[in-house]
Motif scaffolding. Structure first.
Motif, mmCIF file in Angstrom:
data_model
loop_
_atom_site.group_PDB
_atom_site.id
_atom_site.type_symbol
_atom_site.label_atom_id
_atom_site.label_comp_id
_atom_site.label_asym_id
_atom_site.label_seq_id
_atom_site.Cartn_x
_atom_site.Cartn_y
_atom_site.Cartn_z
ATOM 1 N N LYS A 4 14.435 9.007 -3.936
ATOM 2 C CA LYS A 4 13.115 9.286 -3.372
ATOM 3 C C LYS A 4 12.061 8.502 -4.133
ATOM 4 O O LYS A 4 11.840 8.732 -5.321
ATOM 5 N N ARG A 5 11.408 7.603 -3.447
ATOM 6 C CA ARG A 5 10.388 6.775 -4.078
ATOM 7 C C ARG A 5 8.993 7.284 -3.723
ATOM 8 O O ARG A 5 8.782 7.830 -2.631
ATOM 9 N N PRO A 6 8.035 7.085 -4.598
ATOM 10 C CA PRO A 6 6.662 7.512 -4.297
ATOM 11 C C PRO A 6 6.125 6.818 -3.050
ATOM 12 O O PRO A 6 6.403 5.637 -2.813
ATOM 13 N N LEU A 7 5.359 7.540 -2.255
ATOM 14 C CA LEU A 7 4.726 6.960 -1.075
ATOM 15 C C LEU A 7 3.487 6.177 -1.492
ATOM 16 O O LEU A 7 2.771 6.564 -2.411
ATOM 17 N N HIS A 19 14.834 3.972 -11.158
ATOM 18 C CA HIS A 19 15.522 5.090 -10.532
ATOM 19 C C HIS A 19 14.550 6.228 -10.234
ATOM 20 O O HIS A 19 13.684 6.541 -11.043
ATOM 21 N N ALA A 20 14.707 6.821 -9.074
ATOM 22 C CA ALA A 20 13.859 7.950 -8.691
ATOM 23 C C ALA A 20 14.711 8.940 -7.912
ATOM 24 O O ALA A 20 14.716 8.954 -6.685
ATOM 25 N N GLU A 60 2.344 4.624 5.793
ATOM 26 C CA GLU A 60 3.771 4.378 5.588
ATOM 27 C C GLU A 60 4.472 5.602 4.989
ATOM 28 O O GLU A 60 4.042 6.137 3.969
ATOM 29 N N GLY A 61 5.560 6.019 5.637
ATOM 30 C CA GLY A 61 6.466 6.991 5.056
ATOM 31 C C GLY A 61 7.607 6.266 4.364
ATOM 32 O O GLY A 61 7.493 5.104 3.982
ATOM 33 N N SER A 62 8.743 6.940 4.234
ATOM 34 C CA SER A 62 9.867 6.311 3.555
ATOM 35 C C SER A 62 11.156 7.043 3.885
ATOM 36 O O SER A 62 11.145 8.251 4.151
#
Length: 494
Positions: free
Chosen positions: A145-148, A336-337, A127-129
Motif C-alpha cells: 500500500k503506497r501513499p496516495l 517497502h510499504a 488518483e487512487g491506487s
C-alpha cells in the motif's frame, strides 16, 4: 493527462477492452466507471478508503478498477478461486468498505447489476491506487500500500513513460494479457495501456492454443507472459507445426519467474528477437530490463537497472563486487510499504536503506543482473548453498520436460537434499528408467552435489496463476520419503 476519460473525449468508440465477442469502448468505460465512482461515494467511500474487486477477467473488472482509480480510492483485486478463509483474511486486513463481486451474499457486496441502479454522490477526481497482496508463497500475504498523491487523475506518468520508452507502447498498441487481471503485472500493464489509449485483449483463463490464436485474430502488437506459458505453447509443437509469429506482434514481455535460458532461446528462435524481460515485483521497489539482443550477449540475465541502482550485499549488508552472489537490493525513491506489517518492510531493508524483494543474484562487469533464486528457497545441503533455479534450467533444457520444480527436503545426514518433480510431454511407461535417464542428462550440466536425489513424475506442476510454484506446499508434501519418486542415478548416500 493520461487516462481513459481523456481518451474518451476524443475517441469514444475506440476499443478499450476485448474479451471473446465483447468489446468495451472508451466511451462506455468512462461513463460506467464515473457512475460507479458516484455509487461508491454514496455508499460512504471517500479518499483513502478501500474497495475490493472479486471479478474475473471482464469489462466489469476494468470499470471497477477505474472507478476507484479516478476517485482517490485503494482497490484490492482478489481471486475468485481463493478459499473462504483466504478471501476473508484479505477483506478484513484491507478494511474494504465495499466488495465489487458477482456473489451478492458476500458482506458489503455490490454486484454489477446494481452499479447503475442507485443513488450517486459527488467525489474527488484524484488518483487512487491499487493495493495488491503478495502471493503468500512464503507466508501469509501482505498488502502493498503506497501513499496516495492527491493529484488529479492522469498526473502519474511513471508507468506510461516506461511503457513508451522501453516497449514502444502507444495509442495504437493492442495488448494481449492471457493471465488473470487480479495479479500485479497483468493489472498494471493493462491499465497503463488504457492510459495510453491502446486496446487490451484478454482471455478468461490461459490456454496455449487460444493465446496463439488471439495473437493472430486481434493483430496483437504487444503481449505479456510468464515462462510457464512459453513452455505450454512450445509443447503444442509435439502435435504439429507451431504457427509463425504474426507480423503485427513486435514485443513480447515476460517476467514473474526466472526463465530458463534454453526455454528463452527456443522462444527467440520461434518468435524472433522480440522478447523483452524485466524484473520487478508487487512491491515495485526496483526495475530491470533486457531486450533479446542484450540477452543473447548476456544469457540468463534479467537486465540492467531502470530508474534505480542495484546493490549486491552479503548477509551483513556489506557490498559485494561484480561476479559475487549475494542478496539483491535496489536503491530508489520507492520503499517497502506493507499494510499492517511495518516489521516486514524493515526486514526487507538494508542498513543503508536499500530495499529487496527477497532474491539473490550477481551483477556482471557491465551491470547486468542475473538472479540465482529466491533467498527463502535456497537449499542448504551438507553446508553448501544450492540454488534450485540453476537445476530447473538444466532440467528444462530437456525437450521432453514441459515443466518442473526443484526444492529441498529433509535429510538426517545432509540436513536437506535436492528433490525434483517433473512434468513430461508424455507420461513414462517405466518411471524408474526415465528418472535415471533424466538424471544422467542433468549430470552433464550441474555438479554432482546439485543433482536431485530423487525425481517424482506429476501430471502437472502446481503453480499459481502468476507462474510461481507453491514451493512451501511441495516441501511439505515431499517431506514424506515415500512420495519422492525414483533415484536420479545418484547414490542414496552421496
Amino acid at each position: 493527462m493520461s487516462h481513459p476519460h481523456a481518451i474518451a473525449e476524443n475517441a469514444p468508440d475506440r476499443a478499450a477492452f476485448i474479451l471473446d465477442d465483447e468489446t468495451l469502448t472508451y466511451g462506455e468505460l468512462a461513463r460506467r466507471s464515473t457512475y460507479l465512482a458516484g455509487r461508491l461515494s454514496a455508499l460512504g467511500c471517500k479518499r483513502g478508503d478501500t474497495v475490493a474487486i472479486m471479478l474475473g477477467n471482464s469489462a466489469e473488472f476494468f470499470i471497477g478498477a477505474w472507478a476507484a482509480q479516478m476517485s482517490g480510492l485503494y482497490f484490492v483485486p482478489i481471486s475468485q478461486r481463493l478459499a473462504p478463509p483466504e478471501r476473508d483474511y484479505i477483506l478484513a486486513d484491507s478494511g474494504a468498505k465495499v466488495v465489487l463481486a458477482e456473489d451478492a451474499d458476500l458482506p458489503c457486496a455490490l454486484v454489477p447489476d446494481q452499479w447503475e441502479d442507485g443513488e450517486t454522490a459527488e467525489f474527488e477526481r484524484v488518483e487512487g491506487s491499487d493495493m495488491l497482496y503478495t502471493s503468500g508463497t512464503t507466508g501469509r500475504p501482505k498488502g502493498v500500500k503506497r501513499p496516495l498523491s492527491g493529484a488529479p487523475l492522469g498526473s502519474d506518468p511513471r508507468r506510461v513513460k516506461r511503457a513508451r520508452d522501453l516497449f514502444g507502447m502507444g495509442a495504437d498498441t493492442i495488448f494481449l494479457s492471457p493471465a488473470p487481471l487480479y495479479h500485479a503485472a497483468p493489472l498494471r500493464w493493462a491499465m497503463t495501456v488504457q492510459r495510453l489509449g491502446g486496446t487490451v485483449v484478454a482471455l478468461r483463463r490461459f490456454d496455449a492454443r487460444a493465446a496463439l490464436e488471439a495473437l493472430e485474430t486481434h493483430r496483437v502488437t504487444h503481449s505479456q507472459w510468464v515462462p510457464t506459458m512459453f513452455s505450454r505453447m512450445l509443447a503444442l509443437g509435439a502435435h504439429g507445426p507451431l504457427p509463425t509469429n504474426p507480423a503485427s506482434h513486435i514485443c513480447a514481455i515476460h517476467a514473474g519467474a526466472p526463465c530458463p535460458p534454453e526455454l528463452k532461446r527456443r522462444m527467440i528462435d520461434w518468435w524472433g528477437p522480440i522478447l523483452h524481460e524485466y524484473y520487478s515485483g508487487t512491491e515495485a521497489v526496483g526495475f530491470t530490463h533486457i531486450d533479446s539482443h542484450d540477452w543473447l550477449a548476456h544469457p540468463g540475465s534479467v537486465g540492467r537497472a531502470y530508474g534505480s541502482t542495484i546493490h549486491i550485499l552479503d548477509d551483513e549488508d556489506n557490498p559485494l563486487p561484480a561476479g559475487e552472489t549475494g542478496r539483491v537490493f535496489f536503491e530508489s525513491s520507492a520503499g517497502h510499504a506493507y499494510h499492517n506489517a511495518p516489521e516486514k518492510g524493515r526486514s526487507a531493508s538494508s542498513r543503508q536503506g536499500y530495499a529487496t524483494m527477497g532474491d539473490i543474484g550477481f551483477l556482471d562487469e557491465d551491470g547486468f543482473l542475473t538472479l540465482t533464486d529466491r533467498a527463502s528457497f535456497t537449499i542448504i545441503s551438507g553446508g553448501a548453498n544450492i540454488y534450485p533455479a540453476e537445476i530447473e534450467a538444466g532440467l528444462l533444457a530437456n525437450p521432453d520436460i514441459v515443466d518442473c520444480a526443484v526444492f529441498g527436503v529433509p535429510d538426517a545426514d545432509m540436513g536437506q537434499v535436492v528433490q525434483a518433480i517433473v512434468e513430461l510431454s508424455e507420461y513414462p511407461v517405466d518411471e524408474a528408467e526415465r528418472a535415471a535417464e533424466i538424471g544422467e542428462k542433468l549430470s552433464r550440466q550441474v555438479a554432482v552435489n546439485k543433482l536431485p536425489r530423487r525425481i517424482a513424475f506429476v501430471d502437472r506442476v502446481p503453480r499459481l496463476e502468476t507462474g510461481k510454484v507453491r514451493k512451501r506446499d511441495l516441501m511439505e508434501t515431499y517431506a514424506d520419503p515415500a512420495r519422492r519418486g525414483h533415484p536420479a542415478r545418484i547414490s542414496e548416500t552421496s
